[in-house]
Write a protein that holds these residues in place. Structure first.
Motif: not given
Length: 825
Positions: A81-83, A97-100, A102-108, A203-207
């Motif tokens: 469970l450790n990404a 994605g459901a539990l932790l 995500a400081l930044y997510t992707l749009d369409q 922005q890729s960090l801490f997610t």
């Protein structure tokens, strides 16, 4: 990781950005035309939309029912469970994605967007003397144990992933090693991160962000988070992981401060791809990625339903009962009731078996008619990888010849057109259409051109009849005298002996050569490293010079190859608009001010001879197998043999025919799926291979190890990182490093595009098509399906309110339309 576009011609496709871990590609130095490339506007590319929109039945939350259980297929139970561990997989990422947080997510469009559920703001507040990013956290954001998310969690994750403590078994630390310190801001909701050197992809960090209970010690990181998480902070909680079935059960989190999850429960069910058609037919899944054959079967079931045929009627029309004619039925009845008891019993058993098969098919078709197929393009592309470690493909001319023999448009259409999806071959290795870094740089290599491919092969010495030449007779530009090679007792021993090559004659362009060497794109031995000839494919070994002090060998190209490399460098520089390039007098902008007129670049004539030189005429038997020095030109093409790889094998068959047309023979080797990557791709035991890699929103960070120039290790082997084609250049590495180290976003994007142009020119990785994404979903399931680039919003997924069967059928008709399955007729 699961395993991305411009059509044939001179159009300039548009731009994207995506966040996923990648793991592969290839490089070297090469030559080809860049006219259209230089004329394309990066701004136009950046404003482009994705090639295919997402298809996930978007529905307002007030129309989504509260409650329900979603049964969602995954490929396998999570091994951890450790990404951030090496064996993390797609199921690990889905759970995270459901539990932790995500400081930044992707749009369409595959571009990172701040997630307001966790961040009120995040920005660079200082650049001198050090880059400082200030995070202001959502004041309601708490872990499931009630503790606020704050600086201690950031500090713990940084220390675990920085690479400074080797007790942590981490798979990656990109970006975290650049952090100098993390401290609390004005209050507990502010986190200040100071970098030791500028980092564009902060922005890729801490997610995802893990709690300090997981990241705080090597033991908890390495073992504590493999099967459970001590705290979470998402719309769902982890309820259980069934050790026997592998089912992972998530339940709605009562501590979630954002919009409440619509579903009560999500069950992630391990179902192999080959078994999903049966699982859907049995009604045991609500959502599943599927292959083309399953999509066509669902489409056929929907057509039957629209035509008023039930499952039993469908079974007689195109199922197990379709082959039973009236005469066959009468004969079967007569035998079943005849006087020959033994024969009658046999026929009755067969009739019973057939009736059971018809009943199963009828039931399956009735159930499949309750699903729809949602489709888009994955944020990933399938590529043809050319292993440049040794053998014929260590010669960049042969790699380019392979690339020029391939009709990428035809291959893309063969995969995507039957599915009703846009069939544009990707124009970039580093981004996909819609992302900010996207620019079609494929003209740096050139499109399909059979005559040009043959000319390149002839220039490399591979000619018709060359396999019959006496050993030691050279052909083409390789007909240079070589010394120091002695005939040994075996071919392997001879291949392992380093050969001395005559030095290339001094050219008047010494200044140009020095400039190339300084820039990292010297056309001599750039990227042509060979791991010490210990691979199973010893037939690929070639005489080489031994690099001093190592077991690694450096292949020295002929003078003609050096000239071609110089031509490529000039073409690649056409894109280089950096100020330092202008000052140095290189790049298109600098040359624009030169007094001499610059002719439009329409590609090189013949085998990159001066303009006006005719390409070698096609001779009778041009498709005859080529050879050199008494050896035939044959490449080992490795393909997976599993049931889920039919599409790759079909594409492989087409590639074999395309290569055959220019005289390149292939030896197709089909291997088990489980050994395909580990035993062949990663180990370098192949010449050609097809596999896919995801795109990234942060290519300067994520793509760097994929295209990094291989470096000799102390034991004489080659450190390839994730560059499984085993070729690279210093200049490409420099461009990645510069892109990651600038805080000017536009400059970073331009540097990434320049790197991609050089990757194309290297001809080590040929993107063929963006992977199709086909998802079977219950007709009343909304806000779920083929997301494309975008990250799922787990809290919005649910079932539509008051979705009666009749309404569901109408929705199925509407959403299927022209979707996959027109072939099912």
């Amino acid at each position: 990781m699961s395993q991305i576009g411009a059509p044939h011609g001179g159009t300039c496709p548009k731009s994207p950005r995506s966040r996923t871990l990648r793991t592969v590609a290839t490089l070297t130095s090469a030559v080809l035309a860049v006219t259209a490339l230089a004329g394309c506007s990066a701004d136009d590319d950046a404003d482009a939309a994705p090639v295919a929109a997402q298809d996930n039945a978007p529905t307002p939350r007030d129309l989504v029912a509260d409650g329900g259980t979603l049964r969602w297929a995954v490929d396998a139970a999570p091994t951890t469970l450790n990404a951030f561990q090496a064996d993390a997989d797609a199921t690990t990422s889905r759970i995270a994605g459901a539990l932790l947080p995500a400081l930044y997510t992707l749009d369409q469009r595959g571009r990172p967007q701040r997630n307001p559920d966790y961040l009120e703001s995040a920005q660079v507040v200082e650049t001198e003397p050090k880059q400082v990013v200030l995070y202001k956290l959502n004041q309601q954001a708490v872990w499931s144990d009630g503790r606020e998310i704050g600086a201690p969690d950031f500090v713990a994750q940084w220390r675990a992933l920085s690479g400074r403590d080797t007790a942590y078994w981490t798979a990656r630390n990109s970006g975290y090693e650049r952090i100098e310190k993390i401290e609390r801001g004005k209050n507990d909701l502010e986190v200040r991160v100071t970098f030791s050197k500028p980092y564009a992809d902060w922005q890729s960090l801490f997610t995802p962000l893990y709690p300090k209970q997981v990241m705080g010690s090597p033991d908890s990181f390495n073992d504590g988070a493999r099967t459970t998480l001590k705290a979470t902070a998402g719309p769902f909680l982890l309820k259980s992981v069934d050790a026997k079935s592998g089912d992972v059960t998530l339940i709605r989190s009562p501590r979630w401060w954002g919009q409440a999850a619509k579903l009560d429960t999500v069950v992630l069910k391990p179902v192999p791809r080959a078994d999903r058609a049966d699982a859907l037919a049995a009604g045991t899944l609500d959502l599943a990625e599927i292959d083309r054959s399953t999509a066509e079967r669902i489409s056929l079931a929907l057509k039957d339903a629209r035509a008023g045929r039930n499952g039993a009627q469908a079974a007689l029309a195109h199922g197990p009962g379709s082959s039973i004619t009236p005469s066959k039925a009468l004969k079967s009845w007569a035998l079943a009731h005849g006087s020959d008891e033994e024969k009658a019993e046999e026929v009755r058993a067969a009739r019973k078996k057939n009736q059971e098969a018809i009943a199963r098919y009828a039931s399956a078709q009735d159930t499949l008619a309750t699903y729809v197929v949602r489709k888009s393009l994955e944020p990933a592309y399938t590529q043809l990888s050319l292993n440049g470690e040794s053998g014929p493909l260590s010669d960049e001319r042969v790699r380019r010849a392979v690339a020029r023999a391939i009709d990428r448009q035809e291959l893309a259409e063969s995969v995507l057109k039957p599915l009703g999806l846009p069939a544009k071959p990707p124009g970039s290795h580093l981004a996909l259409a819609g992302q900010a870094a996207y620019k079609d740089s494929s003209d740096a290599l050139g499109g399909q051109d059979t005559q040009e491919a043959r000319a390149l092969l002839a220039d490399a010495g591979w000619v018709p009849g060359g396999a019959e030449q006496p050993a030691g007779t050279k052909a083409g530009s390789e007909a240079e005298k070589k010394e120091g090679t002695e005939k040994g007792a075996s071919e392997k021993k001879e291949a392992e002996k380093p050969a001395k090559s005559t030095a290339a004659p001094a050219a008047p362009a010494d200044a140009k050569k020095k400039s190339d060497e300084a820039s990292g794109d010297a056309p001599s031995d750039e990227g042509l490293y060979v791991v010490g000839d210990d691979k199973p494919g010893d037939r690929r070994a070639v005489p080489a010079q031994a690099a001093p002090g190592t077991g690694t060998r450096v292949l020295t190209p002929a003078p003609a190859a050096a000239l071609q490399g110089a031509a490529l460098q000039a073409r690649a520089e056409a894109l280089d608009t950096r100020p330092e390039a202008l000052e140095a007098g290189t790049g298109s902008a600098a040359r624009a001010g030169a007094p001499q007129a610059v002719k439009p670049d329409r590609g090189a004539a013949g085998a990159y001879a001066p303009r006006g030189t005719a390409a070698p005429a096609a001779v009778p038997g041009a498709q005859q197998a080529l050879g050199k020095d008494g050896k035939a030109l044959s490449l080992r093409f490795v393909l997976p043999s599993g049931p889920g790889s039919e599409s790759l094998r079909t594409v492989g068959d087409r590639i074999v025919r395309m290569l055959d047309a220019v005289g390149i023979r292939t030896e197709v080797t089909k291997v088990p799926d489980e050994s395909f990557f580990k035993d062949h791709i990663a180990s370098g035991d192949y010449d050609l291979a097809l596999y896919s890699w995801p795109a990234s929103a942060f290519p300067a960070t994520d793509a760097r190890p994929i295209f990094a120039k291989p470096e000799p290790a102390s034991d004489g082997s080659l450190m390839v990182e994730q560059n499984y084609s085993r070729v690279g250049t210093d200049r490409i590495d420099q461009l990645f490093d510069q892109a990651a180290g600038t805080l000017d976003e536009e400059e970073a994007l331009e540097l990434v595009r320049q790197a991609d142009a050089r990757i194309w020119a290297a001809a080590g990785s040929i993107p063929l098509y963006q992977r199709p994404q086909l998802v079977a979903a219950r007709a009343d399931l909304v806000n779920a399906g083929a997301w494309g680039f975008a990250a799922p919003r787990y809290q919005d997924i649910g079932f539509e309110k008051d979705a009666s069967p009749k309404k569901a059928d109408k929705k199925a008709d509407k959403r299927t339309g022209e979707k996959t399955g027109e072939k099912a007729d």
